[in-house]
Design an enzyme around this catalytic site. Structure first.
Site, mmCIF file in Angstrom:
data_model
loop_
_atom_site.group_PDB
_atom_site.id
_atom_site.type_symbol
_atom_site.label_atom_id
_atom_site.label_comp_id
_atom_site.label_asym_id
_atom_site.label_seq_id
_atom_site.Cartn_x
_atom_site.Cartn_y
_atom_site.Cartn_z
ATOM 1 N N THR A 164 0.703 -1.262 0.049
ATOM 2 C CA THR A 164 0.154 0.021 0.069
ATOM 3 C C THR A 164 0.848 1.236 -0.040
ATOM 4 O O THR A 164 0.379 2.378 -0.489
ATOM 5 C CB THR A 164 -0.815 -0.032 1.050
ATOM 6 N N LYS A 187 -0.921 -12.933 6.705
ATOM 7 C CA LYS A 187 -1.912 -11.943 6.213
ATOM 8 C C LYS A 187 -2.430 -12.839 5.102
ATOM 9 O O LYS A 187 -1.911 -12.928 4.118
ATOM 10 C CB LYS A 187 -1.122 -10.723 5.705
ATOM 11 N N TYR A 229 2.654 -13.137 3.886
ATOM 12 C CA TYR A 229 1.563 -12.560 3.210
ATOM 13 C C TYR A 229 1.125 -13.371 1.997
ATOM 14 O O TYR A 229 1.945 -13.567 1.025
ATOM 15 C CB TYR A 229 1.736 -11.199 2.536
#
Length: 268
Positions: A42, A146, A118
């Site tokens: 992000t 995640k 992730y």
């Protein structure tokens, strides 16, 4: 637990707006986030120089230390104050489950901090079965995941019924059902907006609040992340510009109306 993967705000000259970044870090932690992810996807890390990356991590680390919050750093980043590193399943090469397990065996052994894997197969191209994820959880130094499989299937239900380690939702839209199934929290870009409400949902799941925040997340991901989030933050006066760096382009203004409205509804 709720963790926010912070964006990187830019000023009108295109430089990193460090004052705005520090303010954002303080805001999300004050609003109930347990920690911050520095230089996650992000944050547009691929567009940042090495100097910018170091300064961003140092700044966020300082805020986390002062507030006694968790600091998670992106893969390949080291910091003395990091609680853990977020490490992506190897993308593009599709090494197979055995290759992924061997990769994280080696990475965890070399890492100075625990790893949170992730898993986002619709981006990496590498699916993982529930059995493979349980094998990853057995690796010393791997403490969580995640988890962003793009939906809820039989493997998701089986994993969350008996989580092998910290399972953190990474699919913002599915936060409420994943919490109901057994997830421990989330790493959620949407939580830049209505942070307190996302923290409330993680600590005390609610069907009504879950529906409202799902609508907000859906609106915030109408264009590639974090373009809409940046547009909303700018409209709220929290960052100086909505700008992103290539290959991303700013979100269309028409896609900001709904998330702005939903953010107001979620805060009431």
């Amino acid at each position: 637990m709720l963790h926010v993967p912070l964006i990187t705000p830019f000023d009108a000259t295109g430089a990193v707006a460090y004052d705005a970044l520090e303010a954002l870090a303080n805001e999300v932690l004050a609003s109930g986030a347990a920690g911050i992810v520095a230089l996650g996807t992000t944050a547009e890390p691929g567009s940042l120089s090495d100097s910018e990356k170091r300064t961003v991590v140092d700044l966020i680390a300082g805020v986390c230390v002062s507030r006694r919050a968790h600091l998670i750093v992106g893969a390949g980043v080291e910091h003395a104050d990091a609680t853990a590193a977020l490490a992506l399943v190897p993308p593009f090469v599709r090494p197979g489950e055995a290759g992924v397990i061997a990769y994280f065996d080696a990475l965890a052994e070399a890492s100075p901090v625990p790893l949170i894997i992730y898993h986002v197969p619709y981006r990496t191209g590498q699916p993982l079965s529930a059995a493979a994820i349980r094998r990853l959880a057995e690796i010393p130094g791997v403490v969580g995941m995640k988890y962003a499989p793009g939906g809820i299937d039989a493997d998701t239900i089986a994993l969350l019924a008996d989580p092998p380690f910290q399972m953190l939702c990474g699919d913002d839209l599915f936060l409420a059902p994943m919490l109901a199934l057994g997830a421990h929290g989330g790493i959620l870009a949407s939580a830049h907006i209505a942070t307190a409400q996302f923290a409330e949902l993680v600590s005390a799941p609610s069907r009504e609040l879950g529906h409202r925040l799902a609508r907000l997340s859906s609106a915030l991901f109408a264009e590639p992340n974090p373009t809409v989030i940046k547009g909303v933050l700018h409209a709220q006066g929290r960052i100086p510009t909505p700008d992103v760096r290539l290959p991303l382009l700013p979100a269309a203004k028409s896609n900001l109306t709904l998330p702005l409205r939903e953010s107001l509804a979620s805060s009431t």
